[in-house]
Motif scaffolding. Structure first.
Motif, mmCIF file in Angstrom:
data_model
loop_
_atom_site.group_PDB
_atom_site.id
_atom_site.type_symbol
_atom_site.label_atom_id
_atom_site.label_comp_id
_atom_site.label_asym_id
_atom_site.label_seq_id
_atom_site.Cartn_x
_atom_site.Cartn_y
_atom_site.Cartn_z
ATOM 1 N N THR A 235 0.848 -1.182 0.000
ATOM 2 C CA THR A 235 0.000 0.000 0.000
ATOM 3 C C THR A 235 0.888 1.238 0.000
ATOM 4 N N SER A 236 0.286 2.353 -0.280
ATOM 5 C CA SER A 236 1.040 3.601 -0.414
ATOM 6 C C SER A 236 0.980 4.434 0.860
ATOM 7 N N THR A 237 2.006 5.246 1.051
ATOM 8 C CA THR A 237 2.017 6.249 2.112
ATOM 9 C C THR A 237 2.338 7.589 1.476
ATOM 10 N N ILE A 238 1.465 8.563 1.693
ATOM 11 C CA ILE A 238 1.608 9.883 1.080
ATOM 12 C C ILE A 238 1.591 10.920 2.191
ATOM 13 N N SER A 239 2.635 11.741 2.239
ATOM 14 C CA SER A 239 2.716 12.708 3.333
ATOM 15 C C SER A 239 3.458 13.965 2.887
ATOM 16 N N ALA A 240 3.173 15.047 3.600
ATOM 17 C CA ALA A 240 3.855 16.327 3.390
ATOM 18 C C ALA A 240 3.948 17.004 4.754
ATOM 19 N N PRO A 241 4.933 16.633 5.571
ATOM 20 C CA PRO A 241 4.962 17.051 6.975
ATOM 21 C C PRO A 241 5.098 18.547 7.193
ATOM 22 N N ASN A 242 5.586 19.284 6.184
ATOM 23 C CA ASN A 242 5.767 20.728 6.353
ATOM 24 C C ASN A 242 4.807 21.553 5.497
ATOM 25 N N SER A 243 3.815 20.892 4.931
ATOM 26 C CA SER A 243 2.819 21.568 4.111
ATOM 27 C C SER A 243 1.471 21.551 4.817
ATOM 28 N N ASP A 244 0.565 22.413 4.372
ATOM 29 C CA ASP A 244 -0.780 22.433 4.942
ATOM 30 C C ASP A 244 -1.569 21.175 4.612
ATOM 31 N N MET A 245 -1.232 20.519 3.520
ATOM 32 C CA MET A 245 -2.013 19.358 3.098
ATOM 33 C C MET A 245 -1.136 18.378 2.344
ATOM 34 N N ALA A 246 -1.552 17.114 2.326
ATOM 35 C CA ALA A 246 -0.809 16.091 1.600
ATOM 36 C C ALA A 246 -1.230 16.032 0.139
ATOM 37 N N ILE A 247 -2.540 16.195 -0.121
ATOM 38 C CA ILE A 247 -3.069 16.205 -1.492
ATOM 39 C C ILE A 247 -3.948 17.430 -1.660
ATOM 40 N N TYR A 248 -3.677 18.201 -2.707
ATOM 41 C CA TYR A 248 -4.479 19.376 -3.035
ATOM 42 C C TYR A 248 -5.080 19.169 -4.416
ATOM 43 N N TRP A 249 -6.431 19.187 -4.493
ATOM 44 C CA TRP A 249 -7.122 18.863 -5.746
ATOM 45 C C TRP A 249 -8.079 20.002 -6.107
ATOM 46 N N PRO A 250 -7.633 20.978 -6.915
ATOM 47 C CA PRO A 250 -8.477 22.119 -7.239
ATOM 48 C C PRO A 250 -9.097 22.088 -8.633
ATOM 49 N N GLN A 251 -8.841 21.049 -9.432
ATOM 50 C CA GLN A 251 -9.196 21.100 -10.843
ATOM 51 C C GLN A 251 -10.207 20.034 -11.235
ATOM 52 N N ASN A 252 -10.712 20.151 -12.467
ATOM 53 C CA ASN A 252 -11.557 19.103 -13.014
ATOM 54 C C ASN A 252 -10.756 17.818 -13.150
ATOM 55 N N GLY A 253 -11.469 16.726 -13.323
ATOM 56 C CA GLY A 253 -10.820 15.429 -13.369
ATOM 57 C C GLY A 253 -11.234 14.614 -12.161
ATOM 58 N N THR A 254 -10.587 13.469 -11.976
ATOM 59 C CA THR A 254 -11.002 12.536 -10.938
ATOM 60 C C THR A 254 -9.860 12.214 -9.984
ATOM 61 N N LEU A 255 -10.131 12.356 -8.699
ATOM 62 C CA LEU A 255 -9.245 11.885 -7.642
ATOM 63 C C LEU A 255 -9.898 10.669 -7.016
ATOM 64 N N ASN A 256 -9.244 9.522 -7.145
ATOM 65 C CA ASN A 256 -9.800 8.263 -6.685
ATOM 66 C C ASN A 256 -8.881 7.672 -5.617
ATOM 67 N N ILE A 257 -9.387 7.488 -4.397
ATOM 68 C CA ILE A 257 -8.592 6.949 -3.295
ATOM 69 C C ILE A 257 -9.272 5.687 -2.793
ATOM 70 N N SER A 258 -8.598 4.550 -2.948
ATOM 71 C CA SER A 258 -9.175 3.293 -2.471
ATOM 72 C C SER A 258 -8.271 2.593 -1.463
ATOM 73 N N ALA A 259 -7.074 3.131 -1.234
ATOM 74 C CA ALA A 259 -6.134 2.459 -0.332
ATOM 75 C C ALA A 259 -5.058 3.447 0.091
ATOM 76 N N GLY A 260 -4.174 2.970 0.961
ATOM 77 C CA GLY A 260 -3.012 3.766 1.340
ATOM 78 C C GLY A 260 -3.239 4.581 2.592
ATOM 79 N N THR A 261 -2.152 5.187 3.053
ATOM 80 C CA THR A 261 -2.164 6.073 4.213
ATOM 81 C C THR A 261 -1.794 7.465 3.756
ATOM 82 N N ILE A 262 -2.661 8.434 4.027
ATOM 83 C CA ILE A 262 -2.434 9.812 3.613
ATOM 84 C C ILE A 262 -2.405 10.674 4.859
ATOM 85 N N ASN A 263 -1.234 11.220 5.143
ATOM 86 C CA ASN A 263 -1.030 11.986 6.373
ATOM 87 C C ASN A 263 -0.841 13.456 6.049
ATOM 88 N N GLY A 264 -1.673 14.291 6.635
ATOM 89 C CA GLY A 264 -1.527 15.732 6.475
ATOM 90 C C GLY A 264 -1.309 16.391 7.814
#
Length: 400
Positions: A235-264
């Motif tokens: 599985t995946s681990t996604i993090s950005a310890p010094n940012s406000d967020m781990a994933i930023y999605w402001p646009q059209n299109g698809t963000l699909n999350i079915s697994a992994g650890t996302i730390n913000g």
């Protein structure tokens, strides 16, 4: 070993008949500096000549490219290796990193022929990662084509992958393969076109930017997927310890999350537009609660694990959201928060039908669903029998 290599100069206008033999003794080595020795023969006796010592410098082979399962071709330059891989094959190509390598300029992948080939780049030994260090403004600028990655350490000074088209897929299999992508001052994935899929990779953005980020000014077909292979435990681990967020999605299109650890730190996922589908994974935020403020350029994390924002803004359309599973935890705010402003709202403001949450999300559950409190302090979304909740939501959804 180049010993015995012979070169004959046949220029008939000036030095016809002059024969030169060059010899290099590599002493069994494949790279380094080697002395060139030369002998010459002037059968005509017309010319005088001088032989000076020389040096042959052979760079170490750092990359191998095997097109169509044929004989491998070796390179010391990763850019040249990848360009060769895309232009000399019509099927899958294996690009293997043989030793640690440094890349100083962005590598542009533009498979203009739209051929059916794909390139898989990995360490030569799948259980012993090699490291690619990228010091330019980006490591890979993906414009078109298909690139698969596994079993590598990629350390980028700035953006690791700048995706405007094509497909980048990060897919380490099982527990013995590791794919680690780190950005010191940029995004691990910056995307404004094309598709990026993440399976079993660790993405860490160490600077002020999210690990994955889009751009609301681009309305093209953009897709990100955080997935899990059904056949293994990676599985995946996604993090950005010094940012406000781990994933930023402001646009059209698809963000699909079915697994992994996302730390913000402030927020794990912040969505302002597009289609958001969350069916699994663990999403968490550890920062303090911060009052929501709308910005037409970027966003500020709020301490909520997931933020869904609907605001009237020329750059964005309000998002479409479905949450059917996953674990959502905020240390100091809401597990999932929905904010609206300027009279805007989601087309469907009730979008949760499953998952485990650190706070009560009943107000944004689909009609017929509610958050049931658990003994450990969490809430699990299930079908509810609370008719009052159903009626209240029906009135608000269809009559307001």
């Amino acid at each position: 070993d180049m010993t015995g290599w012979t070169w004959k100069h046949d220029n008939t206008t000036e030095i016809a008949g002059l024969e030169v033999q060059l010899s290099v003794n590599t002493d069994g080595k494949t790279a380094g500096e080697f002395e060139i020795t030369a002998t010459a023969n002037d059968p005509s006796g017309k010319y005088g000549y001088t032989i000076k010592p020389g040096t042959l410098t052979v760079g170490k082979a750092l990359v191998s490219v095997t097109p169509n399962k044929k004989t491998a071709v070796y390179f010391s330059d990763l850019n040249k290796a990848l360009q060769y891989a895309y232009t000399n094959s019509t099927a899958s190509v294996a690009v293997k990193i043989l030793d640690n390598i440094t890349v100083t300029e962005p590598i542009v992948i533009n498979d203009t022929d739209k051929v059916k080939n794909s390139v898989e780049m990995t360490s030569n030994n799948l259980s012993s990662n090699k490291t690619i260090t990228a010091t330019g403004s980006e490591f890979i600028k993906m414009e078109s084509g298909t690139l698969y990655l596994k079993s590598l350490n990629i350390n980028a000074e700035n953006d690791a992958f700048y995706v405007t088209g094509g497909l980048v897929e990060m897919r380490a299999y099982g527990t013995t393969q590791k794919l680690n992508i780190t950005s010191k001052n940029g995004n691990c994935i910056y995307i404004r076109g094309g598709t990026a899929n993440v399976y079993g990779a660790t993405l860490t953005a160490k600077g002020e930017y999210p690990a994955i980020q889009g751009n609301g000014n681009y309305a093209g077909n953009v897709n990100i997927g955080i997935w899990k292979y059904s056949t293994n435990k990676a599985t995946s681990t996604i993090s950005a310890p010094n940012s406000d967020m781990a994933i930023y999605w402001p646009q059209n299109g698809t963000l699909n999350i079915s697994a992994g650890t996302i730390n913000g730190t402030a927020t794990a996922v912040y969505a302002k537009s597009g289609t958001i589908k969350i069916s699994g994974g663990t999403l968490s935020a550890t920062g303090n609660k911060v009052d929501f403020t709308h910005s037409s350029n970027g966003a500020t994390g709020t301490g909520d694990a997931v933020v869904i924002e609907a605001c009237k803004d020329t750059a964005y359309e309000t998002p479409s959201v479905t949450v059917t599973g996953g674990t959502f935890t905020s240390a100091n705010a809401e597990a999932v928060a929905y904010y609206s402003c300027d009279g805007a709202k989601l087309d469907d403001e009730y979008f949760i039908t499953g998952g485990t949450f650190s706070s009560d999300v009943t107000d944004i559950c689909e009609i017929g669903y509610g958050a049931e409190p658990q003994a450990n302090g969490t809430y699990v979304v299930k079908v509810t029998t609370a008719e009052g909740v159903k009626v209240e939501k029906l009135i608000k959804k269809y009559l307001s």
